[in-house]
Scaffold this motif. Structure first.
Motif, short mmCIF file in Angstrom:
data_model
loop_
_atom_site.label_atom_id
_atom_site.label_comp_id
_atom_site.label_asym_id
_atom_site.label_seq_id
_atom_site.Cartn_x
_atom_site.Cartn_y
_atom_site.Cartn_z
N TYR A 227 0.86 -1.29 -0.53
CA TYR A 227 -0.12 0.20 -0.45
C TYR A 227 0.77 1.87 -0.02
CZ TYR A 227 -3.73 -3.05 1.20
OH TYR A 227 -4.33 -4.29 0.58
N LEU B 16 -5.64 -2.44 -8.58
CA LEU B 16 -7.83 -2.95 -8.00
C LEU B 16 -8.38 -2.69 -10.29
CD1 LEU B 16 -10.02 -3.76 -6.58
CD2 LEU B 16 -10.15 -1.69 -6.32
N LYS C 236 -12.26 -6.56 -9.46
CA LYS C 236 -13.76 -6.45 -8.81
C LYS C 236 -14.95 -6.29 -9.87
CE LYS C 236 -12.63 -6.24 -4.12
NZ LYS C 236 -12.05 -5.07 -3.21
N ASP D 296 -19.10 1.34 -4.05
CA ASP D 296 -18.57 1.60 -2.42
C ASP D 296 -17.07 1.16 -3.07
OD1 ASP D 296 -20.39 1.61 -1.65
OD2 ASP D 296 -20.75 0.16 -1.38
N ALA D 297 -16.62 0.17 -4.12
CA ALA D 297 -14.70 -0.52 -4.20
C ALA D 297 -13.94 1.15 -4.03
CB ALA D 297 -15.32 -1.16 -5.55
N GLN E 107 -14.65 3.74 -2.95
CA GLN E 107 -14.49 4.15 -1.48
C GLN E 107 -13.53 4.02 -0.61
OE1 GLN E 107 -16.10 6.74 -0.28
NE2 GLN E 107 -17.49 6.41 -2.33
N ASP E 108 -12.92 3.05 -1.08
CA ASP E 108 -11.67 2.06 0.39
C ASP E 108 -10.46 3.37 -0.25
OD1 ASP E 108 -8.87 1.37 1.00
OD2 ASP E 108 -9.68 -0.91 -0.48
N ALA E 109 -10.29 4.06 1.59
CA ALA E 109 -8.82 5.38 1.52
C ALA E 109 -7.67 4.36 1.06
CB ALA E 109 -9.39 5.15 2.70
N ARG E 110 -7.55 3.29 1.19
CA ARG E 110 -6.17 2.91 0.15
C ARG E 110 -6.07 3.22 -0.97
NH1 ARG E 110 -6.22 -2.26 2.71
NH2 ARG E 110 -8.31 -2.47 1.73
N ILE E 111 -6.82 3.96 -1.67
CA ILE E 111 -6.68 3.88 -3.77
C ILE E 111 -5.81 5.43 -3.56
CG2 ILE E 111 -7.97 4.82 -4.90
CD1 ILE E 111 -9.77 2.89 -3.93
N ARG F 147 -10.50 10.11 -4.70
CA ARG F 147 -9.25 9.93 -4.54
C ARG F 147 -8.37 11.24 -5.91
NH1 ARG F 147 -8.49 8.98 -0.31
NH2 ARG F 147 -6.75 8.08 -0.87
#
Ligand SMILES: NC(=O)C1=CN([C@@H]2O[C@H](COP(=O)(O)OP(=O)(O)OC[C@H]3O[C@@H](n4cnc5c(N)ncnc54)[C@H](OP(=O)(O)O)[C@@H]3O)[C@@H](O)[C@H]2O)[C@@H](O)CC1
Ligand SMILES: Nc1ncnc2c1ncn2[C@@H]1O[C@H](COP(=O)(O)OP(=O)(O)O)[C@@H](O)[C@H]1O
Ligand SMILES: [K+]
Length: 466
Positions: free
Chosen positions: A240, A272, A287, A292-293, A295-299, A326
Protein backbone atom coordinates in the motif's frame (compact mmCIF):
# COMPACT_ATOMS: atom_id res chain seq x y z
CA UNK A 1 27.47 21.38 -26.76
CA UNK A 2 24.88 20.56 -24.10
CA UNK A 3 21.90 18.20 -24.54
CA UNK A 4 18.42 19.69 -24.07
CA UNK A 5 17.47 17.47 -21.14
CA UNK A 6 16.01 19.64 -18.36
CA UNK A 7 16.96 22.97 -19.95
CA UNK A 8 14.84 26.13 -19.71
CA UNK A 9 12.67 27.01 -22.72
CA UNK A 10 12.31 30.71 -23.57
CA UNK A 11 10.08 32.51 -26.05
CA UNK A 12 11.67 35.08 -28.37
CA UNK A 13 10.39 37.88 -26.11
CA UNK A 14 11.74 36.24 -22.96
CA UNK A 15 15.10 35.67 -24.66
CA UNK A 16 15.26 39.31 -25.73
CA UNK A 17 14.46 40.44 -22.19
CA UNK A 18 17.20 38.18 -20.79
CA UNK A 19 19.64 39.54 -23.37
CA UNK A 20 18.71 43.13 -22.47
CA UNK A 21 19.15 42.46 -18.75
CA UNK A 22 22.61 41.05 -19.50
CA UNK A 23 23.47 44.17 -21.49
CA UNK A 24 22.23 46.45 -18.69
CA UNK A 25 24.52 44.48 -16.37
CA UNK A 26 27.46 45.45 -18.58
CA UNK A 27 27.88 42.87 -21.34
CA UNK A 28 27.53 44.36 -24.84
CA UNK A 29 25.53 42.79 -27.64
CA UNK A 30 28.83 42.51 -29.55
CA UNK A 31 30.28 40.40 -26.75
CA UNK A 32 27.21 38.15 -26.79
CA UNK A 33 27.41 37.84 -30.56
CA UNK A 34 31.13 37.11 -30.28
CA UNK A 35 30.41 34.27 -27.84
CA UNK A 36 27.59 32.94 -30.02
CA UNK A 37 29.63 33.06 -33.23
CA UNK A 38 32.74 31.56 -31.59
CA UNK A 39 30.67 28.78 -30.01
CA UNK A 40 29.04 28.00 -33.34
CA UNK A 41 32.46 28.03 -35.06
CA UNK A 42 33.96 25.56 -32.60
CA UNK A 43 31.01 23.18 -33.02
CA UNK A 44 30.94 23.51 -36.82
CA UNK A 45 34.71 23.03 -37.07
CA UNK A 46 34.43 19.75 -35.20
CA UNK A 47 31.40 18.56 -37.15
CA UNK A 48 32.84 19.56 -40.54
CA UNK A 49 36.01 17.52 -40.01
CA UNK A 50 37.84 19.37 -42.77
CA UNK A 51 34.97 19.57 -45.30
CA UNK A 52 34.11 22.85 -47.03
CA UNK A 53 31.54 25.12 -45.38
CA UNK A 54 29.12 27.77 -46.62
CA UNK A 55 27.49 30.08 -44.06
CA UNK A 56 24.21 31.75 -45.06
CA UNK A 57 23.83 35.11 -43.33
CA UNK A 58 20.62 37.12 -42.94
CA UNK A 59 20.12 40.80 -42.08
CA UNK A 60 19.65 40.56 -38.30
CA UNK A 61 21.63 39.32 -35.34
CA UNK A 62 21.28 35.70 -36.42
CA UNK A 63 23.20 36.72 -39.55
CA UNK A 64 25.62 38.56 -37.27
CA UNK A 65 26.36 35.30 -35.47
CA UNK A 66 27.03 33.80 -38.90
CA UNK A 67 29.62 36.46 -39.86
CA UNK A 68 31.43 36.03 -36.51
CA UNK A 69 31.43 32.25 -36.98
CA UNK A 70 32.78 32.63 -40.53
CA UNK A 71 35.69 34.82 -39.38
CA UNK A 72 36.48 32.39 -36.54
CA UNK A 73 36.35 29.35 -38.82
CA UNK A 74 38.66 31.11 -41.26
CA UNK A 75 41.14 31.71 -38.43
CA UNK A 76 40.88 28.00 -37.57
CA UNK A 77 41.95 27.18 -41.14
CA UNK A 78 38.58 25.94 -42.38
CA UNK A 79 37.51 26.29 -46.02
CA UNK A 80 34.61 28.65 -45.33
CA UNK A 81 32.54 30.90 -47.62
CA UNK A 82 29.71 33.35 -46.85
CA UNK A 83 26.50 33.94 -48.79
CA UNK A 84 24.04 36.64 -47.71
CA UNK A 85 20.38 37.28 -48.41
CA UNK A 86 21.09 41.04 -48.34
CA UNK A 87 23.10 43.65 -46.50
CA UNK A 88 23.31 43.39 -42.71
CA UNK A 89 20.66 45.60 -41.12
CA UNK A 90 20.97 45.47 -37.33
CA UNK A 91 23.85 47.59 -35.92
CA UNK A 92 25.51 44.57 -34.29
CA UNK A 93 25.26 42.58 -37.53
CA UNK A 94 26.82 45.47 -39.47
CA UNK A 95 29.78 45.45 -37.06
CA UNK A 96 30.04 41.65 -37.21
CA UNK A 97 29.96 41.64 -41.03
CA UNK A 98 32.83 44.14 -41.07
CA UNK A 99 34.99 41.52 -39.36
CA UNK A 100 34.55 39.07 -42.26
CA UNK A 101 37.19 39.98 -44.81
CA UNK A 102 36.34 37.40 -47.46
CA UNK A 103 33.89 37.73 -50.35
CA UNK A 104 30.12 37.63 -49.77
CA UNK A 105 28.15 35.70 -52.40
CA UNK A 106 24.55 36.57 -53.23
CA UNK A 107 22.28 33.91 -51.76
CA UNK A 108 20.46 33.33 -55.05
CA UNK A 109 23.67 32.44 -56.90
CA UNK A 110 25.58 30.82 -54.03
CA UNK A 111 27.52 27.63 -54.75
CA UNK A 112 26.70 24.66 -52.52
CA UNK A 113 29.15 23.24 -49.97
CA UNK A 114 29.44 19.99 -48.06
CA UNK A 115 28.49 21.72 -44.80
CA UNK A 116 25.67 24.27 -44.77
CA UNK A 117 25.39 26.66 -41.82
CA UNK A 118 22.03 28.39 -41.75
CA UNK A 119 22.26 31.82 -40.06
CA UNK A 120 19.59 33.61 -42.11
CA UNK A 121 16.95 34.20 -39.44
CA UNK A 122 16.65 33.29 -35.79
CA UNK A 123 14.13 34.24 -33.15
CA UNK A 124 13.39 37.51 -35.00
CA UNK A 125 11.58 35.90 -37.95
CA UNK A 126 8.44 37.96 -38.39
CA UNK A 127 6.77 36.35 -41.46
CA UNK A 128 7.08 33.33 -43.74
CA UNK A 129 10.19 33.15 -45.94
CA UNK A 130 9.73 34.71 -49.37
CA UNK A 131 10.44 32.45 -52.36
CA UNK A 132 13.64 34.31 -53.24
CA UNK A 133 15.06 33.23 -49.85
CA UNK A 134 13.35 29.85 -49.43
CA UNK A 135 14.29 28.55 -52.92
CA UNK A 136 18.09 29.01 -52.61
CA UNK A 137 18.01 27.88 -48.97
CA UNK A 138 16.34 24.60 -49.98
CA UNK A 139 18.62 24.18 -53.02
CA UNK A 140 21.76 24.59 -50.89
CA UNK A 141 20.35 22.40 -48.11
CA UNK A 142 19.63 19.58 -50.59
CA UNK A 143 23.16 19.76 -51.96
CA UNK A 144 24.85 19.73 -48.53
CA UNK A 145 25.86 16.58 -46.65
CA UNK A 146 25.29 18.19 -43.22
CA UNK A 147 22.94 21.09 -42.41
CA UNK A 148 23.56 23.05 -39.20
CA UNK A 149 21.13 25.75 -38.02
CA UNK A 150 22.21 28.64 -35.81
CA UNK A 151 19.73 29.06 -32.93
CA UNK A 152 16.71 27.81 -34.94
CA UNK A 153 16.34 26.71 -38.56
CA UNK A 154 15.55 29.84 -40.58
CA UNK A 155 11.85 29.92 -41.31
CA UNK A 156 10.32 28.44 -38.17
CA UNK A 157 8.07 30.24 -35.70
CA UNK A 158 10.30 30.28 -32.64
CA UNK A 159 7.35 30.51 -30.22
CA UNK A 160 4.72 28.32 -31.85
CA UNK A 161 6.74 25.72 -33.74
CA UNK A 162 5.20 26.57 -37.13
CA UNK A 163 7.24 25.86 -40.25
CA UNK A 164 7.23 28.98 -42.43
CA UNK A 165 9.59 27.90 -45.19
CA UNK A 166 12.50 26.38 -43.23
CA UNK A 167 14.74 23.70 -44.68
CA UNK A 168 15.17 20.62 -42.48
CA UNK A 169 18.50 20.64 -40.64
CA UNK A 170 20.51 17.81 -39.12
CA UNK A 171 21.75 19.77 -36.13
CA UNK A 172 20.52 22.95 -34.48
CA UNK A 173 22.85 24.91 -32.20
CA UNK A 174 20.50 26.68 -29.77
CA UNK A 175 21.98 29.78 -28.18
CA UNK A 176 21.84 29.74 -24.37
CA UNK A 177 18.34 28.24 -24.00
CA UNK A 178 15.87 26.01 -25.77
CA UNK A 179 13.09 27.75 -27.70
CA UNK A 180 9.57 26.30 -28.11
CA UNK A 181 10.36 25.52 -31.78
CA UNK A 182 13.04 23.03 -30.67
CA UNK A 183 10.33 20.91 -29.04
CA UNK A 184 7.01 21.74 -30.73
CA UNK A 185 6.05 20.09 -33.99
CA UNK A 186 6.35 20.55 -36.89
CA UNK A 187 9.38 22.82 -36.28
CA UNK A 188 11.09 20.32 -33.96
CA UNK A 189 11.42 17.90 -36.83
CA UNK A 190 13.13 20.59 -38.92
CA UNK A 191 15.70 21.11 -36.11
CA UNK A 192 17.23 17.63 -36.17
CA UNK A 193 19.35 17.07 -33.08
CA UNK A 194 19.40 20.14 -30.85
CA UNK A 195 22.40 21.09 -28.73
CA UNK A 196 22.86 24.18 -26.56
CA UNK A 197 25.72 26.64 -26.77
CA UNK A 198 26.01 28.75 -23.61
CA UNK A 199 26.73 32.44 -24.24
CA UNK A 200 26.56 33.78 -20.69
CA UNK A 201 23.01 35.14 -20.65
CA UNK A 202 21.39 34.23 -17.30
CA UNK A 203 17.95 32.78 -18.04
CA UNK A 204 15.08 31.76 -15.80
CA UNK A 205 11.87 30.22 -17.00
CA UNK A 206 8.75 28.44 -15.83
CA UNK A 207 9.03 26.24 -18.90
CA UNK A 208 11.56 23.42 -19.15
CA UNK A 209 12.41 20.42 -21.25
CA UNK A 210 11.37 17.26 -19.39
CA UNK A 211 14.48 15.93 -17.67
CA UNK A 212 15.55 12.35 -17.17
CA UNK A 213 15.27 11.13 -13.59
CA UNK A 214 18.37 11.66 -11.50
CA UNK A 215 19.66 8.96 -9.17
CA UNK A 216 18.52 9.53 -5.61
CA UNK A 217 20.77 11.89 -3.69
CA UNK A 218 21.90 13.80 -6.77
CA UNK A 219 18.83 15.96 -6.95
CA UNK A 220 20.32 18.98 -5.20
CA UNK A 221 23.40 18.86 -7.39
CA UNK A 222 21.34 19.47 -10.51
CA UNK A 223 22.01 22.99 -11.65
CA UNK A 224 19.36 23.03 -14.34
CA UNK A 225 15.72 22.07 -14.42
CA UNK A 226 13.55 20.55 -11.77
CA UNK A 227 14.46 16.91 -12.20
CA UNK A 228 11.95 14.10 -11.99
CA UNK A 229 12.08 11.39 -9.37
CA UNK A 230 10.88 7.84 -9.69
CA UNK A 231 9.57 6.57 -6.35
CA UNK A 232 11.40 3.43 -5.28
CA UNK A 233 10.52 1.04 -2.42
CA UNK A 234 12.65 0.99 0.73
CA UNK A 235 13.08 -1.68 3.40
CA UNK A 236 9.87 -0.61 5.16
CA UNK A 237 7.71 -0.44 2.04
CA UNK A 238 4.64 -2.60 1.63
CA UNK A 239 2.16 -2.88 -1.18
CA UNK A 240 0.00 0.00 0.00
CA UNK A 241 2.89 2.40 0.57
CA UNK A 242 4.07 1.57 -2.97
CA UNK A 243 0.66 2.82 -4.11
CA UNK A 244 -2.77 1.39 -4.79
CA UNK A 245 -4.27 2.25 -8.17
CA UNK A 246 -7.91 1.65 -9.08
CA UNK A 247 -8.60 1.32 -12.79
CA UNK A 248 -12.22 1.85 -13.84
CA UNK A 249 -12.96 -0.53 -16.74
CA UNK A 250 -15.68 0.07 -19.32
CA UNK A 251 -16.97 -1.38 -22.57
CA UNK A 252 -13.64 -1.71 -24.35
CA UNK A 253 -11.91 -4.01 -21.90
CA UNK A 254 -8.53 -4.12 -23.65
CA UNK A 255 -7.84 -0.45 -22.99
CA UNK A 256 -8.35 -0.68 -19.23
CA UNK A 257 -6.39 -3.97 -19.13
CA UNK A 258 -3.46 -2.10 -20.72
CA UNK A 259 -3.78 0.69 -18.16
CA UNK A 260 -3.82 -1.86 -15.31
CA UNK A 261 -0.76 -3.73 -16.54
CA UNK A 262 1.04 -0.43 -17.10
CA UNK A 263 0.28 0.68 -13.55
CA UNK A 264 1.69 -2.61 -12.22
CA UNK A 265 4.79 -2.48 -14.44
CA UNK A 266 5.43 1.17 -13.55
CA UNK A 267 5.77 0.06 -9.93
CA UNK A 268 2.37 0.26 -8.19
CA UNK A 269 2.08 -2.02 -5.16
CA UNK A 270 -1.55 -2.95 -5.73
CA UNK A 271 -3.73 -2.54 -8.81
CA UNK A 272 -7.48 -2.93 -8.49
CA UNK A 273 -9.20 -3.51 -11.83
CA UNK A 274 -12.88 -2.59 -11.55
CA UNK A 275 -14.62 -4.37 -14.42
CA UNK A 276 -15.92 -7.55 -15.94
CA UNK A 277 -12.68 -9.07 -17.32
CA UNK A 278 -10.92 -12.22 -16.23
CA UNK A 279 -7.54 -13.81 -16.72
CA UNK A 280 -3.89 -13.00 -16.15
CA UNK A 281 -1.88 -11.37 -14.81
CA UNK A 282 -2.68 -13.17 -11.56
CA UNK A 283 -1.35 -10.31 -9.48
CA UNK A 284 -4.10 -8.04 -10.80
CA UNK A 285 -6.97 -7.80 -8.31
CA UNK A 286 -10.28 -7.86 -10.19
CA UNK A 287 -13.63 -6.72 -8.80
CA UNK A 288 -16.93 -5.78 -10.36
CA UNK A 289 -17.26 -1.99 -10.50
CA UNK A 290 -19.21 -0.33 -7.71
CA UNK A 291 -19.14 3.14 -6.23
CA UNK A 292 -18.39 1.48 -2.88
CA UNK A 293 -15.23 -0.15 -4.21
CA UNK A 294 -13.90 3.35 -4.91
CA UNK A 295 -14.37 4.36 -1.28
CA UNK A 296 -11.32 2.37 -0.11
CA UNK A 297 -9.20 5.04 1.59
CA UNK A 298 -6.02 3.23 0.57
CA UNK A 299 -6.61 4.04 -3.10
CA UNK A 300 -3.89 6.50 -4.10
CA UNK A 301 -5.13 7.14 -7.64
CA UNK A 302 -8.18 6.31 -9.73
CA UNK A 303 -7.64 6.03 -13.48
CA UNK A 304 -10.89 6.60 -15.34
CA UNK A 305 -11.41 6.82 -19.08
CA UNK A 306 -9.39 4.20 -20.99
CA UNK A 307 -11.98 2.18 -22.95
CA UNK A 308 -14.76 3.56 -20.73
CA UNK A 309 -17.42 4.15 -23.42
CA UNK A 310 -19.78 7.08 -23.51
CA UNK A 311 -23.22 5.76 -22.53
CA UNK A 312 -25.31 6.52 -19.44
CA UNK A 313 -23.85 3.63 -17.46
CA UNK A 314 -20.30 4.82 -18.02
CA UNK A 315 -21.31 8.37 -17.21
CA UNK A 316 -22.43 7.08 -13.80
CA UNK A 317 -19.04 5.37 -13.39
CA UNK A 318 -17.32 8.67 -14.10
CA UNK A 319 -19.60 10.46 -11.62
CA UNK A 320 -18.78 7.85 -8.96
CA UNK A 321 -15.07 8.32 -9.67
CA UNK A 322 -15.39 12.09 -9.26
CA UNK A 323 -17.38 11.63 -6.06
CA UNK A 324 -14.76 9.30 -4.53
CA UNK A 325 -12.52 12.26 -3.67
CA UNK A 326 -9.36 10.34 -4.49
CA UNK A 327 -6.58 11.62 -6.80
CA UNK A 328 -7.74 11.19 -10.38
CA UNK A 329 -6.18 10.48 -13.76
CA UNK A 330 -8.83 11.35 -16.35
CA UNK A 331 -8.22 9.97 -19.85
CA UNK A 332 -9.91 8.87 -23.08
CA UNK A 333 -13.71 8.69 -23.06
CA UNK A 334 -13.92 10.37 -19.65
CA UNK A 335 -12.50 13.49 -21.31
CA UNK A 336 -15.43 13.44 -23.73
CA UNK A 337 -18.01 12.94 -20.98
CA UNK A 338 -16.72 15.34 -18.38
CA UNK A 339 -17.95 18.89 -17.88
CA UNK A 340 -14.67 20.85 -17.50
CA UNK A 341 -16.15 22.95 -14.71
CA UNK A 342 -16.54 19.81 -12.54
CA UNK A 343 -12.92 18.64 -12.77
CA UNK A 344 -11.58 18.35 -9.21
CA UNK A 345 -8.49 20.50 -8.60
CA UNK A 346 -5.38 18.36 -8.43
CA UNK A 347 -6.59 15.90 -11.07
CA UNK A 348 -4.39 14.89 -13.99
CA UNK A 349 -5.95 15.06 -17.46
CA UNK A 350 -4.29 13.27 -20.38
CA UNK A 351 -5.95 14.53 -23.58
CA UNK A 352 -4.59 13.94 -27.07
CA UNK A 353 -4.98 16.83 -29.52
CA UNK A 354 -8.61 16.04 -30.39
CA UNK A 355 -9.70 15.64 -26.79
CA UNK A 356 -7.86 18.81 -25.83
CA UNK A 357 -9.58 20.86 -28.57
CA UNK A 358 -12.96 19.44 -27.58
CA UNK A 359 -12.45 20.61 -23.98
CA UNK A 360 -10.44 23.78 -24.33
CA UNK A 361 -10.42 24.95 -27.98
CA UNK A 362 -7.46 25.50 -30.27
CA UNK A 363 -6.39 29.09 -29.86
CA UNK A 364 -2.70 29.84 -29.37
CA UNK A 365 0.48 27.78 -29.45
CA UNK A 366 0.52 24.42 -27.69
CA UNK A 367 2.44 25.61 -24.62
CA UNK A 368 0.20 28.63 -24.06
CA UNK A 369 -2.99 26.64 -24.66
CA UNK A 370 -1.98 23.91 -22.25
CA UNK A 371 -0.85 26.35 -19.55
CA UNK A 372 -4.17 28.19 -19.87
CA UNK A 373 -6.20 24.97 -19.59
CA UNK A 374 -4.29 24.01 -16.43
CA UNK A 375 -4.93 27.42 -14.86
CA UNK A 376 -8.63 27.24 -15.82
CA UNK A 377 -9.25 23.79 -14.36
CA UNK A 378 -6.77 23.64 -11.49
CA UNK A 379 -5.66 20.30 -12.96
CA UNK A 380 -2.37 19.15 -14.42
CA UNK A 381 -2.82 18.78 -18.17
CA UNK A 382 -0.77 16.26 -20.15
CA UNK A 383 -1.41 17.44 -23.72
CA UNK A 384 -0.16 14.41 -25.65
CA UNK A 385 1.42 14.04 -29.05
CA UNK A 386 4.92 13.91 -30.50
CA UNK A 387 5.53 17.06 -28.44
CA UNK A 388 3.77 16.28 -25.16
CA UNK A 389 3.26 19.42 -23.06
CA UNK A 390 2.63 19.05 -19.31
CA UNK A 391 1.24 22.12 -17.54
CA UNK A 392 0.49 22.79 -13.87
CA UNK A 393 -2.10 25.30 -12.62
CA UNK A 394 0.69 27.47 -11.13
CA UNK A 395 2.20 28.06 -14.59
CA UNK A 396 5.00 25.49 -14.63
CA UNK A 397 5.34 23.62 -17.90
CA UNK A 398 7.55 20.80 -19.08
CA UNK A 399 7.77 19.66 -22.67
CA UNK A 400 8.83 16.12 -23.50
CA UNK A 401 11.56 16.25 -26.08
CA UNK A 402 12.44 12.71 -26.94
CA UNK A 403 9.54 10.37 -27.54
CA UNK A 404 9.38 7.78 -30.25
CA UNK A 405 7.27 8.01 -33.39
CA UNK A 406 6.54 4.31 -32.87
CA UNK A 407 4.26 5.42 -30.02
CA UNK A 408 1.70 6.27 -32.71
CA UNK A 409 -0.11 2.97 -32.24
CA UNK A 410 -3.43 2.14 -30.59
CA UNK A 411 -3.41 1.70 -26.84
CA UNK A 412 -0.24 3.58 -25.97
CA UNK A 413 -2.32 6.35 -24.39
CA UNK A 414 -3.94 3.78 -22.08
CA UNK A 415 -0.47 2.65 -21.05
CA UNK A 416 0.47 6.25 -20.25
CA UNK A 417 -2.63 6.75 -18.09
CA UNK A 418 -1.77 3.62 -16.08
CA UNK A 419 1.86 4.67 -15.65
CA UNK A 420 0.86 8.14 -14.43
CA UNK A 421 -1.65 6.53 -12.06
CA UNK A 422 1.14 4.46 -10.52
CA UNK A 423 3.33 7.53 -10.03
CA UNK A 424 0.48 9.48 -8.43
CA UNK A 425 -0.50 6.62 -6.13
CA UNK A 426 3.13 6.33 -5.01
CA UNK A 427 2.81 9.82 -3.58
CA UNK A 428 4.19 12.14 -6.25
CA UNK A 429 2.32 15.40 -6.64
CA UNK A 430 0.24 15.67 -9.83
CA UNK A 431 2.84 17.62 -11.84
CA UNK A 432 5.72 15.33 -10.80
CA UNK A 433 3.60 12.22 -11.39
CA UNK A 434 2.68 13.37 -14.89
CA UNK A 435 6.33 14.11 -15.73
CA UNK A 436 7.54 10.79 -14.35
CA UNK A 437 4.83 8.87 -16.25
CA UNK A 438 5.59 10.63 -19.53
CA UNK A 439 9.30 10.01 -19.08
CA UNK A 440 8.81 6.28 -18.31
CA UNK A 441 6.50 5.94 -21.32
CA UNK A 442 8.98 7.57 -23.70
CA UNK A 443 11.95 5.68 -22.28
CA UNK A 444 10.13 2.33 -22.63
CA UNK A 445 9.24 3.17 -26.23
CA UNK A 446 12.83 4.09 -27.09
CA UNK A 447 14.06 0.89 -25.50
CA UNK A 448 11.64 -1.20 -27.56
CA UNK A 449 12.67 0.33 -30.89
CA UNK A 450 10.44 -0.24 -33.91
CA UNK A 451 6.95 -1.69 -34.39
CA UNK A 452 6.10 -2.56 -30.80
CA UNK A 453 2.49 -2.86 -29.68
CA UNK A 454 0.95 -1.27 -26.61
CA UNK A 455 1.10 -4.59 -24.73
CA UNK A 456 4.90 -4.66 -25.20
CA UNK A 457 5.09 -1.05 -24.04
CA UNK A 458 3.22 -1.77 -20.80
CA UNK A 459 5.53 -4.71 -20.09
CA UNK A 460 8.65 -2.69 -20.93
CA UNK A 461 7.93 -0.10 -18.24
CA UNK A 462 9.54 -2.38 -15.63
CA UNK A 463 12.83 -2.34 -17.48
CA UNK A 464 13.11 1.47 -17.49
CA UNK A 465 12.00 1.93 -13.88
CA UNK A 466 15.65 1.85 -12.76
N1 LIG B 1 19.14 36.46 -27.47
C1 LIG B 1 20.45 36.62 -27.28
O1 LIG B 1 20.89 36.72 -26.17
C2 LIG B 1 21.33 36.69 -28.45
C3 LIG B 1 20.83 36.47 -29.73
N2 LIG B 1 21.63 36.44 -30.79
C4 LIG B 1 21.09 36.11 -32.10
O2 LIG B 1 20.13 37.03 -32.48
C5 LIG B 1 19.04 36.35 -33.10
C6 LIG B 1 17.87 37.22 -33.11
O3 LIG B 1 18.24 38.33 -33.84
P1 LIG B 1 17.22 39.41 -34.39
O4 LIG B 1 16.26 39.75 -33.32
O5 LIG B 1 18.03 40.50 -34.97
O6 LIG B 1 16.42 38.59 -35.47
P2 LIG B 1 16.86 37.69 -36.72
O7 LIG B 1 16.31 36.35 -36.42
O8 LIG B 1 18.27 37.81 -37.07
O9 LIG B 1 15.97 38.32 -37.90
C7 LIG B 1 15.55 39.65 -37.87
C8 LIG B 1 15.86 40.32 -39.19
O10 LIG B 1 15.27 39.59 -40.23
C9 LIG B 1 14.22 40.35 -40.85
N3 LIG B 1 13.17 39.41 -41.15
C10 LIG B 1 12.40 38.72 -40.28
N4 LIG B 1 11.64 37.81 -40.92
C11 LIG B 1 11.97 37.93 -42.24
C12 LIG B 1 11.54 37.24 -43.41
N5 LIG B 1 10.63 36.26 -43.37
N6 LIG B 1 12.08 37.58 -44.57
C13 LIG B 1 13.00 38.58 -44.65
N7 LIG B 1 13.44 39.25 -43.56
C14 LIG B 1 12.93 38.93 -42.38
C15 LIG B 1 13.90 41.42 -39.87
O11 LIG B 1 13.44 42.54 -40.55
P3 LIG B 1 11.91 43.05 -40.44
O12 LIG B 1 11.05 42.00 -39.79
O13 LIG B 1 12.02 44.26 -39.60
O14 LIG B 1 11.55 43.29 -41.83
C16 LIG B 1 15.26 41.67 -39.24
O15 LIG B 1 16.08 42.47 -40.09
C17 LIG B 1 18.95 35.08 -32.34
O16 LIG B 1 18.22 34.08 -33.00
C18 LIG B 1 20.43 34.75 -32.19
O17 LIG B 1 20.90 34.08 -33.35
C19 LIG B 1 23.08 36.61 -30.64
O18 LIG B 1 23.58 37.33 -31.69
C20 LIG B 1 23.49 37.33 -29.40
C21 LIG B 1 22.76 37.00 -28.19
N1 LIG C 1 4.37 10.51 -33.51
C1 LIG C 1 4.48 10.38 -32.18
N2 LIG C 1 5.66 10.59 -31.56
C2 LIG C 1 5.76 10.46 -30.22
N3 LIG C 1 4.74 10.10 -29.41
C3 LIG C 1 3.55 9.88 -29.97
C4 LIG C 1 3.35 10.00 -31.37
N4 LIG C 1 2.06 9.72 -31.62
C5 LIG C 1 1.48 9.41 -30.44
N5 LIG C 1 2.38 9.51 -29.44
C6 LIG C 1 2.13 9.24 -28.02
O1 LIG C 1 1.40 8.02 -27.94
C7 LIG C 1 0.32 8.13 -27.03
C8 LIG C 1 -0.99 7.97 -27.81
O2 LIG C 1 -2.07 8.20 -26.97
P1 LIG C 1 -3.56 8.28 -27.51
O3 LIG C 1 -3.63 9.21 -28.68
O4 LIG C 1 -4.42 8.51 -26.35
O5 LIG C 1 -3.76 6.80 -28.10
P2 LIG C 1 -4.73 5.61 -27.65
O6 LIG C 1 -6.06 6.24 -27.34
O7 LIG C 1 -4.80 4.70 -28.84
O8 LIG C 1 -4.12 4.95 -26.48
C9 LIG C 1 0.49 9.46 -26.35
O9 LIG C 1 1.26 9.31 -25.18
C10 LIG C 1 1.25 10.29 -27.38
O10 LIG C 1 2.00 11.31 -26.78
K1 LIG D 1 19.01 30.25 -38.32
Amino acid sequence: MIPLDGQPILTAGEMRAAEEATMVAGTSVDTLMERAGEGVAVAVHRLAAGADIVILCGPGNNGGDGYVAAAALHRMGAAVRVAASGAPASPAAVRAAARWHGPVEALAQAEPATILVDALFGTGLSRPLADEVAAPLHRLARAARLRIAVDVPSGVGSDDGAVLGAATCDITLALEAAKPAHLLQPAAQACGTVRLIPIGVPVVSHTHVLSSPLPEGERDMACVAPSITLPTPGPNSHKYTRGMVAIVAGGMAGASELASIAAMRAGAGYVLHLGEGQGPPHALVRKIFSADALQDARIGAIVVGPGLGRDDATRRMLDASLAAHRPLVIDGDALRLIDPTTIPAGSILTPHGGEFSHLFGQEGDKITRTRRAAAQTGAVIVHKGPDTVIAAPDGRVTVAGEGSPWLSTAGTGDVLAGAIGAMRAAGLDPFAAAGAGVWLHGAAARRLGPAFIADDLADALSAVRG
